[in-house]
Design a protein around this motif. Structure first.
Motif, PDB file in Angstrom:
ATOM      1  N   GLU A 102       0.810  -1.214   0.000  1.00  0.00           N
ATOM      2  CA  GLU A 102       0.000   0.000   0.000  1.00  0.00           C
ATOM      3  C   GLU A 102       0.845   1.266   0.000  1.00  0.00           C
ATOM      4  OE1 GLU A 102      -2.312   0.296   3.724  1.00  0.00           O
ATOM      5  OE2 GLU A 102      -1.055  -1.342   4.421  1.00  0.00           O
ATOM      6  N   THR A 103       2.177   1.129   0.213  1.00  0.00           N
ATOM      7  CA  THR A 103       3.055   2.295   0.121  1.00  0.00           C
ATOM      8  C   THR A 103       3.041   2.880  -1.286  1.00  0.00           C
ATOM      9  OG1 THR A 103       4.492   1.241   1.764  1.00  0.00           O
ATOM     10  CG2 THR A 103       5.395   3.130   0.609  1.00  0.00           C
ATOM     11  N   ALA A 104       2.677   2.086  -2.263  1.00  0.00           N
ATOM     12  CA  ALA A 104       2.717   2.527  -3.662  1.00  0.00           C
ATOM     13  C   ALA A 104       1.885   3.779  -3.895  1.00  0.00           C
ATOM     14  CB  ALA A 104       2.240   1.408  -4.578  1.00  0.00           C
ATOM     15  N   VAL A 105       0.785   3.952  -3.163  1.00  0.00           N
ATOM     16  CA  VAL A 105      -0.061   5.120  -3.413  1.00  0.00           C
ATOM     17  C   VAL A 105       0.575   6.401  -2.899  1.00  0.00           C
ATOM     18  CG1 VAL A 105      -2.165   3.745  -3.372  1.00  0.00           C
ATOM     19  CG2 VAL A 105      -1.378   4.840  -1.277  1.00  0.00           C
ATOM     20  N   LYS A 106       1.662   6.303  -2.150  1.00  0.00           N
ATOM     21  CA  LYS A 106       2.390   7.489  -1.706  1.00  0.00           C
ATOM     22  C   LYS A 106       3.454   7.915  -2.710  1.00  0.00           C
ATOM     23  CE  LYS A 106       2.000   6.396   3.265  1.00  0.00           C
ATOM     24  NZ  LYS A 106       2.783   6.218   4.520  1.00  0.00           N
ATOM     25  N   ALA A 107       3.691   7.089  -3.709  1.00  0.00           N
ATOM     26  CA  ALA A 107       4.756   7.353  -4.683  1.00  0.00           C
ATOM     27  C   ALA A 107       4.172   8.020  -5.920  1.00  0.00           C
ATOM     28  CB  ALA A 107       5.458   6.055  -5.059  1.00  0.00           C
ATOM     29  N   CYS A 108       4.597   9.249  -6.182  1.00  0.00           N
ATOM     30  CA  CYS A 108       4.037   9.969  -7.332  1.00  0.00           C
ATOM     31  C   CYS A 108       4.399   9.319  -8.646  1.00  0.00           C
ATOM     32  CB  CYS A 108       4.545  11.411  -7.348  1.00  0.00           C
ATOM     33  SG  CYS A 108       6.280  11.575  -7.841  1.00  0.00           S
ATOM     34  N   LEU A 622       0.935  -0.499 -15.599  1.00  0.00           N
ATOM     35  CA  LEU A 622      -0.096  -0.764 -14.593  1.00  0.00           C
ATOM     36  C   LEU A 622      -1.418  -1.101 -15.279  1.00  0.00           C
ATOM     37  CD1 LEU A 622       0.786   2.045 -12.044  1.00  0.00           C
ATOM     38  CD2 LEU A 622       1.189  -0.397 -11.810  1.00  0.00           C
ATOM     39  N   PRO A 623      -2.371  -1.668 -14.545  1.00  0.00           N
ATOM     40  CA  PRO A 623      -3.626  -2.098 -15.172  1.00  0.00           C
ATOM     41  C   PRO A 623      -4.356  -0.965 -15.892  1.00  0.00           C
ATOM     42  CG  PRO A 623      -3.427  -3.063 -12.987  1.00  0.00           C
ATOM     43  CD  PRO A 623      -2.289  -2.100 -13.126  1.00  0.00           C
ATOM     44  N   ASN A 649      -1.057  -5.481  -3.294  1.00  0.00           N
ATOM     45  CA  ASN A 649      -0.572  -5.322  -4.667  1.00  0.00           C
ATOM     46  C   ASN A 649      -0.258  -3.866  -5.002  1.00  0.00           C
ATOM     47  OD1 ASN A 649      -0.955  -8.040  -4.973  1.00  0.00           O
ATOM     48  ND2 ASN A 649      -2.875  -7.866  -6.090  1.00  0.00           N
ATOM     49  N   GLY A 650      -0.464  -2.972  -4.041  1.00  0.00           N
ATOM     50  CA  GLY A 650      -0.180  -1.565  -4.272  1.00  0.00           C
ATOM     51  C   GLY A 650      -1.412  -0.697  -4.383  1.00  0.00           C
TER      52      GLY A 650
END
Length: 689
Positions: A102-108, A622-623, A649-650
């Motif tokens: 879930e850290t992925a949503v913090k990555a621009c 990404l999807p 999965n992010g």
């Protein structure tokens, strides 16, 4: 410490250690020049693949490998680390920091990592979720790890650490999401924080340091409530003679200065130091020495975190100690690195936000582009991806040229009325990110994408002009390596890895890499034999936000993440390239009202476009949501977006930012877009995954 240990002496003399690559830019000056010449203009035609290794992360690969005494070390997406025998490719060990998905949503800009630092017999890694990790170099075993950020806020770490005299230097990212930027130093032995340098002022009672008091005078309003931005997410360089550490500072939070630092009339006010600045400090203490601001009052995401190069060059008959940078704003800067004095700047790509740079080094603004003052939309060049992004440049001292991976792309900046910050999720930029969406007409989209060009530029920093250029059919091409063999190496978005004549730009050699390359190459020797290595794998900010089927002259670019290593006479071969998966455009009918779809478009632009592309066009990394089965099932879509069932999965939950009604409006907007594109999609067009 073993004989192979990395200490200050070895780092200070890295330029003479041509067989290894022991720090991020090869030397503290970050020139990315190697004197190795076994691979040269006469022999490069014999260069072949020596070995390769597939990665287990199918996301953007941006790392610079390190090579020490016959072993190669690299980071991959999701902050993983791998070690290989540098001559044979034999895997030695790997390390997974197990960054929460879930850290992925913090990555621009994708879940990337740009590399490692070495000290003693250890390696140091910054993880996406903000940890600094010390590893044994021989085994990959964790010695210690320290959290360097507030993990409840939207901080990330993607940049490579640097080490000066046992101090590990690391910054962070997250300005788009509302954080306050800083760079910090940690003791390499025990991980204790030694100093922290904030790049923007905090609350009025927190600005004890003189440099922060001075900065606070250039801000207005209650700026600290929105974070301020100014993250130090990439570039650093060090001059041991002057004992100065240089780093670049990022954009403001939010982008729109009218919200971040409003004057009495409600429009943007102040230079907002030290946003978009190059800053020099003492590495022992973090003491401020000087700064130069490339974009005062930045409002366009014009970061100055792009690659910094140090060199000694002759200007007007005088040898000058200079710092050189081509930041996002489109100007190439030459600065006196001892004093911060402005020497010169010229635009290296077309731009329209400034009419030039005055003799004091301050931009002469184009009033129409100051959207934070006018409140009106404007088409501004360059856009937020800049004229040059994170991809490293290289400097060839014999040629006196800086090689820039540049590109041209404009963006419509449309100030968003009644904008409100959201510190939980979503971009905090203060602009309507959906205002510049392209119409569904495929011909228009192709025409617009055709205006987005990439190029390799050989820039003369003395004359402030290009000596030669190589045009590419698309942007987002790889970082650079210059060598004593008279060569410049670069991968590109056309899935090629190329070698050019450093003097003329003539292409001398090319290898089909099967995937876009954005990372920079390195070169090294083992037992007297020269190798050239590059980490391949399409991804990063542009790759995940561009139409995956139009990104490169209407040719899809897929991610196949692997390390490629070459030598003279190499005979290894890649496996056959797989085809992109074909998923049909088969959406349910669009029956929602215009009001619901308009709401969905607005929320999609702020919360979804950063990963799934504006206008839901879908990337190849990404999807592609237009082709997702979940859009036909409201409950399934809500379970993903609201409940976060795919967080590992992010895809984290957006329940704190979006209501279920807003989430369903996003679904209806995607359905409408899918139907529009289904109506125009040619038969047999390659679909994205």
């Amino acid at each position: 410490m073993s004989e192979a240990g990395i200490d200050s002496v070895r780092l200070l003399n890295a330029g003479e250690d041509s067989g290894n690559w022991i720090t991020h830019g090869r030397t503290y000056s970050e020139q990315r020049f190697s004197p190795l010449s076994q691979v040269n203009q006469g022999t490069v035609g014999e260069l072949g693949l020596a070995w390769y290794s597939d990665m287990d992360t199918a996301r953007g690969q941006e790392a610079t490998p390190l090579v020490m005494d016959g072993k190669l070390f690299l980071t991959t997406a999701w902050s993983k680390v791998k070690a290989f025998d540098a001559a044979t490719g034999e895997p030695l060990w790997d390390y997974d920091p197990e960054v929460p998905g879930e850290t992925a949503v913090k990555a621009c800009c994708d879940v990337v990592n740009r590399g490692l630092a070495a000290w003693g017999d250890h390696l140091f890694l910054g993880t996406l979720d903000g940890r600094l990790v010390k590893l044994e170099r021989d085994t990959g075993k964790v010695v210690w790890e320290k959290v360097t950020v507030d993990q409840d806020a939207s901080y990330t770490v993607t940049g490579a650490p640097r080490i000066i005299d046992g101090k590990v230097l690391i910054g962070n990212g997250g300005a788009e999401f509302g954080v306050r930027g800083y760079i910090a130093a940690y003791d390499a032995n025990d991980g204790d924080e030694l100093w922290r340098f904030y790049t923007v002022p905090g609350k009025p009672d927190e600005n004890d340091a003189e440099y922060l008091k001075a900065a606070a005078e250039t801000w207005s309003g209650e700026y600290w409530k929105l974070g301020g931005g100014g993250t130090v997410w990439d570039s650093m360089a060090y001059d041991p003679e002057l004992d100065l550490l240089y780093f670049g500072v990022g954009n403001g939070s939010p982008w729109n200065r009218a919200y971040r630092s409003p004057g009495e009339d409600g429009t943007g006010e102040g230079d907002n130091l030290y946003l978009s600045s190059i800053v020099a400090v003492r590495p022992d203490t973090g003491e401020y020495v000087w700064h130069y601001q490339t974009t005062p009052g930045e409002t366009w995401d014009y970061t100055a975190t792009q690659h910094i190069i140090l060199a000694d060059i002759t200007i007007d008959g005088e040898e000058r100690q200079v710092l050189m940078q081509a930041p996002k704003n489109g100007f190439f800067y030459v600065i006196d690195r001892a004093t911060g004095e402005f020497i010169s700047a010229e635009d290296y790509i077309p731009q329209n936000w400034a009419e030039g740079i005055d003799e004091d080094g301050r931009p002469i603004f184009n009033a129409a582009a100051r959207v934070d003052k006018t409140g009106e939309p404007a088409l501004v060049m360059p856009g937020p991806l800049g004229g040059h992004n994170w991809h490293p440049m290289a400097f060839h001292p014999d040629e006196g040229l800086v090689y820039i991976p540049a590109f041209e792309a404009a963006t419509i900046y449309a100030p968003e009325a009644d904008w409100k910050p959201d510190t939980a999720r979503g971009f905090n930029v203060g602009f309507d990110l959906g205002a510049g969406d392209l119409p569904p007409d495929l011909g228009i989209r192709r025409e617009v994408y055709g205006t987005v060009r990439g190029k390799l530029m050989a820039w003369d920093p003395v004359k402030q002009e290009a000596r030669w250029e190589v045009e590419y059919p698309g942007p987002w091409n790889g970082g650079l390596l210059a060598t004593g063999g008279g060569l410049v190496f670069q991968g590109n978005s056309s899935s090629e890895f190329n070698a050019f004549d450093a003097s003329s730009g003539e292409k001398l050699w090319s290898f089909g890499a099967q995937t876009g390359i954005v990372a920079p190459p390195i070169t090294y020797t083992v037992n007297g034999e020269q190798y050239v290595a590059v980490l391949a794998g399409w991804g990063g900010a542009y790759a995940i936000t561009a139409d995956g089927e139009l990104v490169n002259d209407a040719k899809p670019v897929q991610n196949i993440s692997r390390l490629l290593v070459f030598k003279i006479g190499g005979t290894a071969e890649l496996p056959e390239q797989p085809e992109l998966a074909r998923l049909p455009l088969d959406p349910p009918p669009s029956r929602a009202s215009a009001e619901v779809i308009a709401l969905g478009k607005q929320k999609y632009a702020r919360y979804c476009a950063v990963c799934h592309a504006p206008a839901a066009v879908g990337s190849t990394v990404l999807p592609d949501l237009r082709r997702s089965a979940t859009i036909a099932n409201a409950s399934a879509f809500t379970a993903v977006v609201h409940d976060g069932i795919l967080k590992d999965n992010g895809m984290a939950s957006f329940a704190g930012s979006l209501s279920k009604e807003e989430i369903d409006a996003i679904r209806e907007y995607i359905i409408k877009r899918a139907n529009e594109d289904k109506a125009i999609e040619p038969s047999g067009r390659v679909a994205t995954r």
